[in-house]
Design an enzyme around this catalytic site. Sequence first.
Site, mmCIF file in Angstrom:
data_model
loop_
_atom_site.group_PDB
_atom_site.id
_atom_site.type_symbol
_atom_site.label_atom_id
_atom_site.label_comp_id
_atom_site.label_asym_id
_atom_site.label_seq_id
_atom_site.Cartn_x
_atom_site.Cartn_y
_atom_site.Cartn_z
ATOM 1 N N SER A 8 -6.891 7.960 3.566
ATOM 2 C CA SER A 8 -7.062 9.158 3.687
ATOM 3 C C SER A 8 -7.422 9.623 4.857
ATOM 4 O O SER A 8 -8.414 10.592 5.255
ATOM 5 C CB SER A 8 -8.207 9.750 2.618
ATOM 6 O OG SER A 8 -7.776 9.282 1.285
ATOM 7 N N GLU A 31 0.887 -1.235 0.063
ATOM 8 C CA GLU A 31 -0.033 -0.236 -0.023
ATOM 9 C C GLU A 31 1.017 1.406 -0.014
ATOM 10 O O GLU A 31 0.371 2.280 0.412
ATOM 11 C CB GLU A 31 -0.858 -0.019 1.263
ATOM 12 C CG GLU A 31 -2.056 -1.162 1.089
ATOM 13 C CD GLU A 31 -2.653 -1.251 2.393
ATOM 14 O OE1 GLU A 31 -3.699 -0.989 2.317
ATOM 15 O OE2 GLU A 31 -2.107 -1.797 3.228
ATOM 16 N N SER A 42 -5.620 -3.794 1.365
ATOM 17 C CA SER A 42 -6.016 -3.147 -0.047
ATOM 18 C C SER A 42 -6.541 -4.492 -0.853
ATOM 19 O O SER A 42 -6.284 -4.301 -2.086
ATOM 20 C CB SER A 42 -4.779 -2.690 -0.602
ATOM 21 O OG SER A 42 -4.675 -1.330 -0.114
#
EC number: 6.3.2.4
Length: 393
Positions: free
Chosen positions: A337, A15, A195
């Site tokens: 985020s 990631e 992910s």
Amino acid sequence: MKTRVAVIFGGVSVEHEVSVISALQAIHAMDTMKYEIIPIYISKNREWYSGEKLLEIENYKQLDQLLKEVDTVVLEQAADNQVVLKKKERGLFSKGIISTIDVVFPVVHGTNGEDGSLQGYLELLGLPYVGCDVASSAAGMDKVIMKQILRDSGVPIVDYRWFYASAWQENKEHIIQYADELAYPVIVKPANLGSSVGISKATNPEELEEAIDLAVSYSNKIIIEKMITNLTEVNCSVLGDYENVESSVCERVLMTDEILSYKDKYQSGGKTGDTKGMESVNRIIPADISEEATLKVKELAEKTFQLLNASGVSRIDFLLNDEGEIFVNEINTIPGSLSFYLWEPSGKNFQQLTDELIRLALKRERERQSIHFSIDSNLFSLHGKGSKGSKGK
Ligand SMILES: Nc1ncnc2c1ncn2[C@@H]1O[C@H](COP(=O)(O)OP(=O)(O)O)[C@@H](O)[C@H]1O
Ligand SMILES: [Mg+2]
């Protein structure tokens, strides 16, 4: 004086790129009146870098060039108990101190960053840091350990089996039986990645074999889960620590395939390189589920966060089936985020979120210092009275 915040990102993880995006988003949200921000980028080959040029996402398109234009650095404990960021030259540590550091803000997703290893390093250096500590990071990263903790407290999770890759090589028949016990379709996952990497579905023993072969190429610990069909995926972010928590609005994430893929998560905006991080996933905020389900998700999210002793901001992901059942799927202790897009509609903008995270890091540091101090003083006083260490136990 401003608080010096070292934001660490990149790292040795699948990631890596997503981490760069999340970190730059956080850096650009932080209050520069309060904080002096020091970016620290860990390359895929474990070299640490710092410099202004790391602040612009555009520069990462020519990574080799970028890395020539910034300094290779190292964190070092200075004599006065401060930790300094120093330039590293030709394998020797130079005297070139770049900055002292007050608090570290790790934004490294996945292995070597979200799993407690970076946190352990920061503990050794004695640096306060944002987010989960070593144990909660490690527990959150390992899907098996996480499920064991949750199951122990009656938090609903999907039925699963797990095994080591070596067991697969030794006795495939035995492991194929696991899937029979769970009943097809099943999902096979490496226990400690993220992910969606290495995850696949199996509807029969042949597909199962393929799915496990893929998973063992990513991890030596594998989990097989019962697959929820007619799936609704809902996520909720939690902010706080062991004392106080609050949960965000929920989101429903939409997938283009049966498994929410890496592509769905990060490249749904179009071509690679255009990616905006987790906020670009196709999502509905607030999640279009019943009020009752929303309340249950929020309650379970907060419970999961506290059971795992999480700290800072996490995102807890849920699987809902068409019978109204709700299962905790996983916790992401450094979410993409930083889940800011769930906090904005909850009344906290990204800057307030980063403020809160740094405040929590410094709160934990103050609490730790008081614990260490009292243990030290007790030991000294025992020694002072002629105690001979463990003899008195
Ligand atoms: N038990 C399950 N049933 C149905 N779909 C699942 C199940 N587990 C995972 N998935 C799908 O696979 C995706 C990735 O799995 P997840 O456990 O979240 O791994 P990662 O840590 O890689 O994100 C989920 O977002 C979901 O779309
Ligand atoms: Mg996930």
